[in-house]
Scaffold this active site. Structure first.
Site, PDB file in Angstrom:
ATOM      1  N   HIS A 136      14.601  25.251  46.610  1.00 50.89           N
ATOM      2  CA  HIS A 136      13.585  25.170  47.667  1.00 50.89           C
ATOM      3  C   HIS A 136      13.319  23.715  48.053  1.00 50.89           C
ATOM      4  CE1 HIS A 136       9.819  25.480  49.877  1.00 50.89           C
ATOM      5  NE2 HIS A 136       9.370  24.534  49.076  1.00 50.89           N
ATOM      6  N   HIS A 141      13.135  20.935  51.973  1.00 53.04           N
ATOM      7  CA  HIS A 141      12.343  19.758  52.346  1.00 53.04           C
ATOM      8  C   HIS A 141      13.153  18.512  52.659  1.00 53.04           C
ATOM      9  CE1 HIS A 141       8.345  21.378  51.615  1.00 53.04           C
ATOM     10  NE2 HIS A 141       8.780  21.932  50.502  1.00 53.04           N
ATOM     11  N   GLU A 182       5.540  23.649  55.307  1.00 54.62           N
ATOM     12  CA  GLU A 182       6.115  24.829  54.651  1.00 54.62           C
ATOM     13  C   GLU A 182       6.462  25.961  55.621  1.00 54.62           C
ATOM     14  OE1 GLU A 182       7.200  24.884  51.714  1.00 54.62           O
ATOM     15  OE2 GLU A 182       6.088  23.393  50.567  1.00 54.62           O
ATOM     16  N   SER A 201      14.089  28.146  53.190  1.00 53.87           N
ATOM     17  CA  SER A 201      14.699  28.374  51.881  1.00 53.87           C
ATOM     18  C   SER A 201      14.507  29.823  51.437  1.00 53.87           C
ATOM     19  CB  SER A 201      14.109  27.413  50.839  1.00 53.87           C
ATOM     20  OG  SER A 201      12.748  27.715  50.593  1.00 53.87           O
TER      21      SER A 201
HETATM   22 CO    CO Z   1       7.737  23.359  49.464  1.00 52.96          CO
END
Ligand code: CO
Ligand code: PHE
Length: 287
Positions: A136, A141, A182, A201
């Site tokens: 993730h 990110h 997010e 993700s």
């Molecule tokens: Co995150």
């Protein structure tokens, strides 16, 4: 001072990471050599599944930046990514045992250092994981940290977090992080696209976010975002849509102190709240 493990909300699960190995700033060694062939293979499978979902769904900035992550058949060495990232935007990534408390998290961001969890999920968690893992954090990110405007937004967020602590406003910033970094969506001439790491993700949320009739998709409005609670246990009920990273950076540049004061007495809105006059973006047509 011993570092403390961190769990989400009221969870009673023991945290996954080895916090005993972390320094005072919560960073640790990646210990790349300890990763097993099975873990590299699982990472590669996750990577391949998510990459397939990107065309027509992820924003162009993300797709372009992903090439910088390099190698997709092994869990990358963080130092390799940091070298390239530093050249591109002055950021680097640092290893952490898992979720870390707000203050060290904000301090790292304010110094253009992004914390990446070292452990990888188990095979049974292929589709769903409750805590962020290395997949993730890296896949979701790190690509956008190669984008100069987004990279500056993340640093500003870190500095803003350190300030918000003293103003009792961390909840407002947590919502901003959630609904942008997010779970953010972007409106483009080709339709809605995803830039949020939590969606990109995830195995299933991309289609839910872009094409389902169920969630609402509201134009990004800073104060509306800061008032809106979010759910961590299911796909989101509401997404907020930016027109580009410059809009996000500009909308969050003003001093938040007065905004926090104005919002403090107002009731929070539930995740699915709909206010009079609010218009939702239409979902993308499936093809
Ligand atoms: Co995150
Ligand atoms: N402008 C914000 C403040 O004064 C800082 C910030 C920038 C917070 C970007 C979040 C994102 O607190």
């Amino acid at each position: 001072m011993a570092v403390q493990p961190v769990v989400y909300g009221s969870s009673t699960r023991p945290p996954r990471g080895n916090y005993a190995a972390a320094s005072d700033d919560y960073t640790c060694d990646q210990d790349w050599g300890a990763l097993t062939p099975a873990q590299h293979a699982l990472y590669a499978r996750l990577f391949q599944r998510q990459v397939r979902q990107l065309p027509g769904h992820a924003c162009n900035e993300f797709i372009q930046a992903l090439t910088h992550l390099g190698m997709d058949t092994l869990i990358p060495r963080f130092e390799d990514i940091s070298r390239r990232l530093h050249r591109a935007t002055g950021w680097e990534i640092v290893a952490v045992p898992g979720l870390i408390p707000e203050r060290p998290f904000f301090s790292l961001l304010a110094n253009r250092r992004f914390p990446v969890t070292v452990w990888l999920r188990e095979p049974e968690e292929f589709d769903y994981i409750v805590e962020p893992d290395v997949f993730h954090d890296l896949f979701g990110h790190v690509p956008l940290l190669f984008n100069p405007v987004f990279a500056d937004y993340m640093q500003a967020f870190g500095a803003g977090g350190l300030k918000a602590e003293g103003l009792n406003a961390l909840e407002f910033l947590a919502r901003l992080y959630w609904y942008t970094v997010e779970f953010g969506l972007m409106a483009t001439p080709d339709g809605l696209r995803v830039y949020g790491a939590g969606i990109l993700s995830s195995g299933g949320e991309t289609m839910h976010a872009l094409t389902s009739a169920k969630p609402q998709r509201l134009a990004f409005d800073l104060e509306r975002v800061m008032r809106t609670e979010y759910r961590i246990d299911d796909y989101q009920d509401t997404y907020f849509v930016i027109r580009g990273f410059a809009q996000l950076f500009d909308a969050t540049a003003p001093d938040f102190a007065q905004i926090y004061q104005r919002l403090a007495p107002l009731a929070a809105l539930p995740p699915s709240a709909h206010l009079p006059g609010e218009q939702s973006y239409a979902p993308n047509l499936t093809n």
